[in-house]
Design a protein around this motif. Structure first.
Motif, PDB file in Angstrom:
ATOM      1  N   VAL A   1      36.058  30.368  23.512  1.00 45.90           N
ATOM      2  CA  VAL A   1      37.509  30.831  23.781  1.00 45.90           C
ATOM      3  C   VAL A   1      37.337  32.314  24.044  1.00 45.90           C
ATOM      4  O   VAL A   1      38.084  33.115  24.972  1.00 45.90           O
ATOM      5  CB  VAL A   1      38.286  30.687  22.790  1.00 45.90           C
ATOM      6  N   ALA A   2      36.490  33.068  23.301  1.00 50.47           N
ATOM      7  CA  ALA A   2      36.224  34.598  23.542  1.00 50.47           C
ATOM      8  C   ALA A   2      35.710  34.902  24.975  1.00 50.47           C
ATOM      9  O   ALA A   2      36.203  35.771  25.576  1.00 50.47           O
ATOM     10  CB  ALA A   2      35.387  35.012  22.384  1.00 50.47           C
ATOM     11  N   ARG A   3      34.715  34.058  25.451  1.00 50.77           N
ATOM     12  CA  ARG A   3      34.308  34.161  26.770  1.00 50.77           C
ATOM     13  C   ARG A   3      35.585  34.211  27.837  1.00 50.77           C
ATOM     14  O   ARG A   3      35.395  34.710  28.794  1.00 50.77           O
ATOM     15  CB  ARG A   3      33.266  33.389  26.983  1.00 50.77           C
ATOM     16  N   ARG A   4      36.356  32.957  27.584  1.00 51.77           N
ATOM     17  CA  ARG A   4      37.350  32.640  28.637  1.00 51.77           C
ATOM     18  C   ARG A   4      38.194  33.814  28.579  1.00 51.77           C
ATOM     19  O   ARG A   4      38.750  34.263  29.629  1.00 51.77           O
ATOM     20  CB  ARG A   4      38.121  31.463  28.231  1.00 51.77           C
ATOM     21  N   ILE A   5      38.655  34.531  27.409  1.00 53.25           N
ATOM     22  CA  ILE A   5      39.578  35.647  27.287  1.00 53.25           C
ATOM     23  C   ILE A   5      38.957  36.843  28.047  1.00 53.25           C
ATOM     24  O   ILE A   5      39.623  37.468  28.938  1.00 53.25           O
ATOM     25  CB  ILE A   5      39.816  36.001  26.018  1.00 53.25           C
ATOM     26  N   ASP A   6      37.729  37.100  27.775  1.00 53.89           N
ATOM     27  CA  ASP A   6      37.025  38.328  28.524  1.00 53.89           C
ATOM     28  C   ASP A   6      36.918  38.039  29.853  1.00 53.89           C
ATOM     29  O   ASP A   6      37.255  38.961  30.573  1.00 53.89           O
ATOM     30  CB  ASP A   6      35.532  38.349  27.931  1.00 53.89           C
ATOM     31  N   ALA A   7      36.657  36.795  30.285  1.00 53.22           N
ATOM     32  CA  ALA A   7      36.759  36.452  31.887  1.00 53.22           C
ATOM     33  C   ALA A   7      38.223  36.962  32.579  1.00 53.22           C
ATOM     34  O   ALA A   7      38.204  37.216  33.508  1.00 53.22           O
ATOM     35  CB  ALA A   7      36.277  35.253  31.997  1.00 53.22           C
ATOM     36  N   ALA A   8      39.008  36.253  31.692  1.00 52.53           N
ATOM     37  CA  ALA A   8      40.511  36.561  32.222  1.00 52.53           C
ATOM     38  C   ALA A   8      40.944  37.894  32.521  1.00 52.53           C
ATOM     39  O   ALA A   8      41.650  38.727  33.183  1.00 52.53           O
ATOM     40  CB  ALA A   8      41.390  35.753  31.367  1.00 52.53           C
ATOM     41  N   LEU A   9      40.485  38.689  31.363  1.00 52.77           N
ATOM     42  CA  LEU A   9      40.854  40.120  31.209  1.00 52.77           C
ATOM     43  C   LEU A   9      40.122  40.614  32.534  1.00 52.77           C
ATOM     44  O   LEU A   9      40.643  41.838  33.299  1.00 52.77           O
ATOM     45  CB  LEU A   9      40.327  40.765  30.027  1.00 52.77           C
ATOM     46  N   ALA A  10      38.689  40.458  32.713  1.00 53.19           N
ATOM     47  CA  ALA A  10      37.804  41.110  33.864  1.00 53.19           C
ATOM     48  C   ALA A  10      38.644  40.891  35.269  1.00 53.19           C
ATOM     49  O   ALA A  10      37.952  41.488  36.173  1.00 53.19           O
ATOM     50  CB  ALA A  10      36.602  40.803  33.582  1.00 53.19           C
ATOM     51  N   GLU A  11      39.018  39.448  35.480  1.00 50.18           N
ATOM     52  CA  GLU A  11      39.468  39.313  36.621  1.00 50.18           C
ATOM     53  C   GLU A  11      40.303  39.981  37.626  1.00 50.18           C
ATOM     54  O   GLU A  11      40.051  40.376  38.627  1.00 50.18           O
ATOM     55  CB  GLU A  11      39.969  37.594  36.669  1.00 50.18           C
ATOM     56  N   PRO A  12      41.400  40.496  36.900  1.00 51.97           N
ATOM     57  CA  PRO A  12      42.257  41.548  37.731  1.00 51.97           C
ATOM     58  C   PRO A  12      41.380  42.638  37.990  1.00 51.97           C
ATOM     59  O   PRO A  12      41.704  43.706  39.134  1.00 51.97           O
ATOM     60  CB  PRO A  12      43.590  41.694  36.934  1.00 51.97           C
ATOM     61  N   VAL A  13      40.617  43.260  37.018  1.00 49.14           N
ATOM     62  CA  VAL A  13      39.878  44.611  37.042  1.00 49.14           C
ATOM     63  C   VAL A  13      38.837  44.291  38.383  1.00 49.14           C
ATOM     64  O   VAL A  13      38.781  45.285  39.308  1.00 49.14           O
ATOM     65  CB  VAL A  13      39.075  44.819  35.925  1.00 49.14           C
ATOM     66  N   VAL A  14      38.310  43.257  38.317  1.00 50.22           N
ATOM     67  CA  VAL A  14      37.243  43.059  39.550  1.00 50.22           C
ATOM     68  C   VAL A  14      37.955  43.030  41.005  1.00 50.22           C
ATOM     69  O   VAL A  14      37.801  43.547  41.892  1.00 50.22           O
ATOM     70  CB  VAL A  14      36.344  41.739  39.170  1.00 50.22           C
ATOM     71  N   GLY A  15      39.271  42.308  40.826  1.00 53.71           N
ATOM     72  CA  GLY A  15      40.082  42.082  42.157  1.00 53.71           C
ATOM     73  C   GLY A  15      40.442  43.819  42.576  1.00 53.71           C
ATOM     74  O   GLY A  15      40.248  43.779  43.863  1.00 53.71           O
ATOM     75  N   ALA A  16      40.908  44.521  41.436  1.00 52.17           N
ATOM     76  CA  ALA A  16      41.392  45.596  41.811  1.00 52.17           C
ATOM     77  C   ALA A  16      40.346  46.593  42.410  1.00 52.17           C
ATOM     78  O   ALA A  16      40.643  47.230  43.541  1.00 52.17           O
ATOM     79  CB  ALA A  16      42.223  46.368  40.610  1.00 52.17           C
ATOM     80  N   ILE A  17      39.245  46.477  41.708  1.00 57.85           N
ATOM     81  CA  ILE A  17      38.173  47.354  42.379  1.00 57.85           C
ATOM     82  C   ILE A  17      37.459  47.008  43.516  1.00 57.85           C
ATOM     83  O   ILE A  17      37.404  47.883  44.563  1.00 57.85           O
ATOM     84  CB  ILE A  17      37.020  47.337  41.164  1.00 57.85           C
ATOM     85  N   ARG A  18      37.443  45.794  43.793  1.00 57.91           N
ATOM     86  CA  ARG A  18      37.081  45.212  45.398  1.00 57.91           C
ATOM     87  C   ARG A  18      38.009  45.738  46.429  1.00 57.91           C
ATOM     88  O   ARG A  18      37.832  46.312  47.560  1.00 57.91           O
ATOM     89  CB  ARG A  18      36.937  43.734  45.114  1.00 57.91           C
ATOM     90  N   THR A  19      39.281  45.796  46.084  1.00 58.65           N
ATOM     91  CA  THR A  19      40.480  45.970  46.965  1.00 58.65           C
ATOM     92  C   THR A  19      40.150  47.464  47.245  1.00 58.65           C
ATOM     93  O   THR A  19      40.184  47.963  48.361  1.00 58.65           O
ATOM     94  CB  THR A  19      41.765  45.652  46.339  1.00 58.65           C
ATOM     95  N   LEU A  20      40.331  48.319  46.207  1.00 63.73           N
ATOM     96  CA  LEU A  20      39.911  49.813  46.397  1.00 63.73           C
ATOM     97  C   LEU A  20      38.679  50.429  47.003  1.00 63.73           C
ATOM     98  O   LEU A  20      38.857  51.147  48.087  1.00 63.73           O
ATOM     99  CB  LEU A  20      39.934  50.534  44.987  1.00 63.73           C
ATOM    100  N   ARG A  21      37.588  49.527  46.955  1.00 67.17           N
ATOM    101  CA  ARG A  21      36.515  49.714  47.716  1.00 67.17           C
ATOM    102  C   ARG A  21      36.475  49.378  48.976  1.00 67.17           C
ATOM    103  O   ARG A  21      36.150  49.883  49.975  1.00 67.17           O
ATOM    104  CB  ARG A  21      35.165  49.199  46.976  1.00 67.17           C
TER     105      ARG A  21
END
Length: 325
Positions: free
Chosen positions: A298-318
């Motif tokens: 469960v902790a890993r799923r939460i971490d992955a869900a928190l990271a998903e929008p961050v990764v998407g935003a960084i990819r878009t900005l770059r």
């Protein structure tokens, strides 16, 4: 003969006039001086201070914004680590608290046959979920929503610190950069509530998987019934033969049935008592290990869900930064 005034009289009148006007002039100058002083002290008559210089507008490249978002997200993770651990502990506390009651059920005759029938029909995972994970999905949805809100606030604060450090004092973010930053924060705000809903369904599936893992150990206990069958039948047949000697063939049959039932469950109680004495501590440890593994999932799923929008935003900005070069 006309009288003429003495020569000294006009002089006396001139001196008197001179004294009179001297006083008037001096007093007038004093009054005018005081009025001038009042006017000079009046803030309305003072010159307005020069306006402060306009702040310098700073444009931050999107590649730099991407690095700022990454650092802010990592620090937000650190900021909420203790709160996340507290929420997960509260989430799984009822599961761990239900273990002793489940073990009592598991090492009972009713529990043995309930789990055996559930294993036969493929529903043992549901049965274990009901006993160990009762109300888990609702607690999970609330817990992930709390974690999402905590992370969002921490991220916003850390991003503000990144912006201040980047532009320095006396400067403001240019409009073009502000649009980029607002869009980035909106991506986080939209992504996190969705994460809370998706996380609930995904981790609930993880709960079923963990319950199935626990069920494997429970099936072992249920399937021991087959191993006891021969001994029970032999004991039951002996009891039936003893009764039949007194009541004849019908009595032998009835006695066999009664003896078989009595012996079957008597042996059940005996074997379950022995099994509990020998294996309950190990089985409890297996249960708690499976629950701990589920908490980690469960902790890993939460971490992955928190990271998903961050990764998407960084990819878009770059991508935007690279396209603009």
């Amino acid at each position: 003969m006309t009288d003429t005034p003495p020569a000294s009289q006009p002089r006396r009148r001139n001196w008197a006039a001179a004294g009179f006007w001297s006083v008037i002039v001096v007093l007038a100058m004093v009054v005018l001086g005081m009025i001038a002083a009042v006017l000079l002290r009046d803030p309305r008559s003072a010159a307005a201070p020069a306006p402060p210089p306009a702040p310098v507008e700073r444009v931050i490249e999107e590649g730099t914004v991407a690095a700022m978002v990454y650092r802010a997200a990592r620090r937000a993770d650190d900021r909420i680590a203790s709160d996340k651990a507290r929420i997960l502990t509260a989430l799984f506390a009822p599961v761990n608290a239900a273990v002793p009651a489940y073990l009592d059920f598991h090492y009972s005759v009713i529990g043995e046959y309930t789990e055996l029938s559930q294993a036969a029909f493929g529903t043992i995972s549901d049965g274990l979920t009901d006993r160990l994970y009762n109300g888990f999905d609702a607690r999970l949805a609330a817990g992930t929503a709390d974690i999402a809100a905590l992370w969002q606030r921490a991220f916003a604060r850390e991003l503000d610190r990144e912006i201040s450090a980047e532009i320095g004092t006396g400067a403001v973010v240019a409009d073009v950069t502000r649009i980029v930053l607002d869009d980035t924060v909106d991506r986080m705000r939209v992504g996190l509530p969705v994460m809370a809903i998706a996380g609930s369904a995904g981790a609930a599936a993880g709960g079923k998987l963990a319950a199935a893992t626990i069920g494997k150990a429970a099936v072992k206990g249920g399937m021991k019934v087959a191993g006891k069958g021969i001994g029970k039948l032999l004991a039951g047949a002996g009891t039936g033969a003893a009764l039949g000697a007194a009541l004849g063939p019908p009595g032998m049959f009835v006695g066999g049935v009664i003896g078989g039932i009595g012996t079957w469950f008597a042996v059940d109680v005996l074997v379950l008592t022995l099994d509990e004495a020998l294996n309950r501590p190990a089985f409890e440890a297996e249960l708690r290990t499976a629950i701990a593994a589920h908490r980690g999932e469960v902790a890993r799923r939460i971490d992955a869900a928190l990271a998903e929008p961050v990764v998407g935003a960084i990819r878009t900005l770059r991508d935007r930064h690279d396209a603009a070069r």
